[in-house]
Design an enzyme around this catalytic site. Structure first.
Site, PDB file in Angstrom:
ATOM      1  CE  LYS A  77     -73.777  65.739 -76.541  1.00 51.94           C
ATOM      2  NZ  LYS A  77     -74.618  65.711 -75.568  1.00 51.94           N
ATOM      3  CB  SER A 121     -73.314  68.525 -73.197  1.00 48.99           C
ATOM      4  OG  SER A 121     -73.976  67.457 -73.583  1.00 48.99           O
ATOM      5  CB  SER A 133     -77.136  68.136 -72.915  1.00 45.12           C
ATOM      6  OG  SER A 133     -76.404  68.264 -71.927  1.00 45.12           O
TER       7      SER A 133
END
Lengths: 95, 496
Positions: B89, B169, B193
């Protein structure tokens, strides 16, 4: 609870976020929608409940106050948008 | 099984469909090199570039590392994840690889240091394939607020739905695993997330106990809630990555020392009878056709593995969502104060003075959702409102922590759906930003209490999209959560 336009401007200032006059009414609506959303909290009975800041029951860790690295001024300033030698350059703050 | 026998059964399987353990066998037996493996993952990424999964693909450094991995394999010094391709990420700082947090304000930020967790992966011989898309500063549940545009849900695309979100996210990381860009991916989970995008994309997503992984070098959102975690296709693969990335860190004072967690080993332990909590208040809250399917599936799985179902009570469950948002936004307003256009990040041109420079840099650099959240968090921390909002939310948080603790006196684990529904369409929550917050109903209580939780795909919506089930454990029962998840995973296969 709802905020007025003066409060929106004050919060924007505190947040150091530039907000144009045209944006204020929309932001006011959005902030009020967020405050409405969290309003439900006021109905929760928390009599005698302490506020919780840290979810793990642990002692604050301490470390020895010693130098662990250094001589990396190039790295520290590498991503600065404006620099001279190893200094960060900003607009003049003292007249 | 002998190596030869293993190779025969593996030879019928595509490399990308193998588990980490199987890939390691193929790599060790020189059926495939680490370089070939990495190249095949990048070829897949090139074929599906339209999904917008990577913000920055790191193929140059990845292939250089793959060559080093091949040397280690040839020398017989292969490390724990030698040659295994993992996506990251884009809120983990990676040395010499651009790290943006999907924000314009960090569009050109190239860290001079490596996050602890990615350093551990590199030290174990893993190949970091690239930096995946996310909601700006991890603030969102759809990956739509990224400065670099939304990611398309690969699982939806295969079914002909071309505009579904991957969740968020960590949407890019979930999508990277679902689309076969990497065998596993790192995410971060502040309010769901990792688990929510895992559910939307049909992969496994694990958020460990708060403090199990170091947060050092992960761009902070809400520090009392943020935790690193893993996406993979199987629970076993999650365990293999967790073994490498967990552990205390002197650079993160909230990380837990002396954990002694051994995930892969835990999965080899003989199963014992489980008591699984079904919380009554959660069953009632926000029930949908999709959550009904997940609850039914959870009952079937529990029966299949011979677990005892126990009714438990989490009376304040519904208030977790507003408490979470007050705490997360307050912490975000403080954490994001560092973006001042001085030391790193975007600076507005031609400011009048230094205040004007701060205000314009932040206004230009942050997207609308981040600006909203910073302002809301500034308000809830401001004089006169602190007690009514932040302090109150901290008290509600304490109440929720105690309710979970009470429930865990009766049960080993608690289950609930990961999300209210399957993946929604891009733009469906655009009109009302607050609507998006309701997506986190089932995931945020876990962060408030710092608990370990895993989402794994157990059912499908009426349109065939995956639906995840969360298995939630008490603090530091991370091994038990993975053990149970592996049994659930086997039960899902057996039940069909």
């Amino acid at each position: 609870m709802s905020v007025d336009q003066a409060t929106v401007r004050r919060i924007a200032r505190l947040s150091r976020i530039a907000v144009s006059d045209a944006e204020v009414p929309r932001l006011q609506g959005e902030l009020n929608a967020m405050l409405d959303f969290v309003e439900e909290l006021s109905a929760v009975d928390v009599e005698g409940v302490a506020p919780l800041a840290s979810v793990m029951p642990m002692q604050m860790k301490k470390r020895h106050d010693v130098v662990t690295d250094g001589d990396i001024a190039d790295q520290v300033t590498k991503n600065a948008p404006a620099r001279e030698d190893h200094f960060f350059v900003v607009p003049k703050v003292v007249e | 099984m002998s190596d030869a026998a293993a190779n025969v059964s593996l030879s019928t399987k595509r490399f990308e469909d193998c588990t980490i353990a199987e890939q390691q066998t193929l790599l060790a037996n020189k059926h495939v090199s680490a370089v070939e493996s990495a190249q095949s993952y990048f070829a897949q990424a090139d074929r599906h570039a339209n999904l917008n999964i990577y913000i920055t693909d790191a193929r140059e450094s990845a292939l250089a590392r793959a060559r080093v991995s091949d040397e280690h394999i040839a020398n017989g010094t292969a490390r724990a994840l030698e040659g295994i391709s993992i996506a990251v990420k884009d809120n983990y700082c990676t040395k010499d690889i651009r790290t943006t947090a999907a924000s314009r304000i960090l569009e050109n930020f190239v860290p001079t240091y490596e996050s602890t967790v990615t350093q551990k992966l590199l030290d174990a011989g893993a190949i970091l394939t690239g930096k995946t898309n996310l909601d700006e500063f991890a603030m969102g549940s759809s990956t739509e607020s990224s400065f670099f545009g939304p990611t398309i849900n690969p699982t939806g695309e295969k079914l002909g739905f071309k505009t579904l979100v991957p969740g968020g996210s960590s949407g890019g990381s979930a999508a990277a695993v679902a689309a076969g860009f990497a065998i596993a991916a790192l995410g971060s989970d502040t309010g769901g997330s990792i688990r929510q995008p895992a559910s939307f994309c049909g992969v496994v997503g694990f958020k460990p106990t708060y403090g199990v992984c170091s947060r050092w070098g992960i761009i902070a959102y809400a520090s009392s809630l943020d935790q690193a975690g893993v996406f993979a296709k199987t629970v076993g693969d999650v365990a293999a990555v967790m073994d490498v990335i967990c552990g205390g860190d002197a650079k993160d004072s909230t990380s837990i020392e002396n954990q002694n967690l051994a995930f892969k080993q835990a999965l080899t332990q003989p199963p014992r009878k489980l008591r699984i909590g079904f919380p009554a208040q959660v069953l009632k809250a926000g029930a949908t056709a999709d959550t009904d399917r997940v609850w039914q599936r959870a009952r079937d799985i529990a029966a299949h593995i011979g677990a005892e179902i126990v009714d438990v009570s989490l009376p304040t469950f519904k208030s977790a969502l507003p408490a979470y948002y007050v705490i997360a936004l307050s912490e975000a307003s403080s954490n994001l104060a560092r973006y001042d256009g001085v030391r790193y990040g975007r600076r507005a041109s031609n400011p009048r003075d230094i205040i004007d420079m701060y205000e314009k840099s932040r206004s230009e650099g942050f997207g609308p959702e981040v600006r909203r959240r910073i302002m809301a968090g500034t308000f809830t921390l401001s004089a006169g409102y602190y007690d009514a909002y932040y302090l109150k939310a901290q008290k509600v948080r304490n109440k929720i922590v105690h309710e979970f603790a009470e429930a865990y006196k009766q049960v080993d684990l608690i289950v609930m759906p990961t999300t209210p529904s399957s993946a929604f369409a891009i733009g469906s929550h655009a009109k009302d930003p607050v609507e998006m917050y309701l997506e986190d109903l089932y995931t945020v209580p876990v962060n408030l209490a710092g608990l370990p939780a895993i989402s794994l795909p157990v059912a499908h919506s009426s349109s065939g999209m995956p639906l995840g089930l969360q298995i939630i454990g008490r603090q530091l029962s991370d091994e038990l959560v993975l053990q149970a998840a592996a049994r659930f995973e086997a039960a899902v296969k057996a039940l069909g």
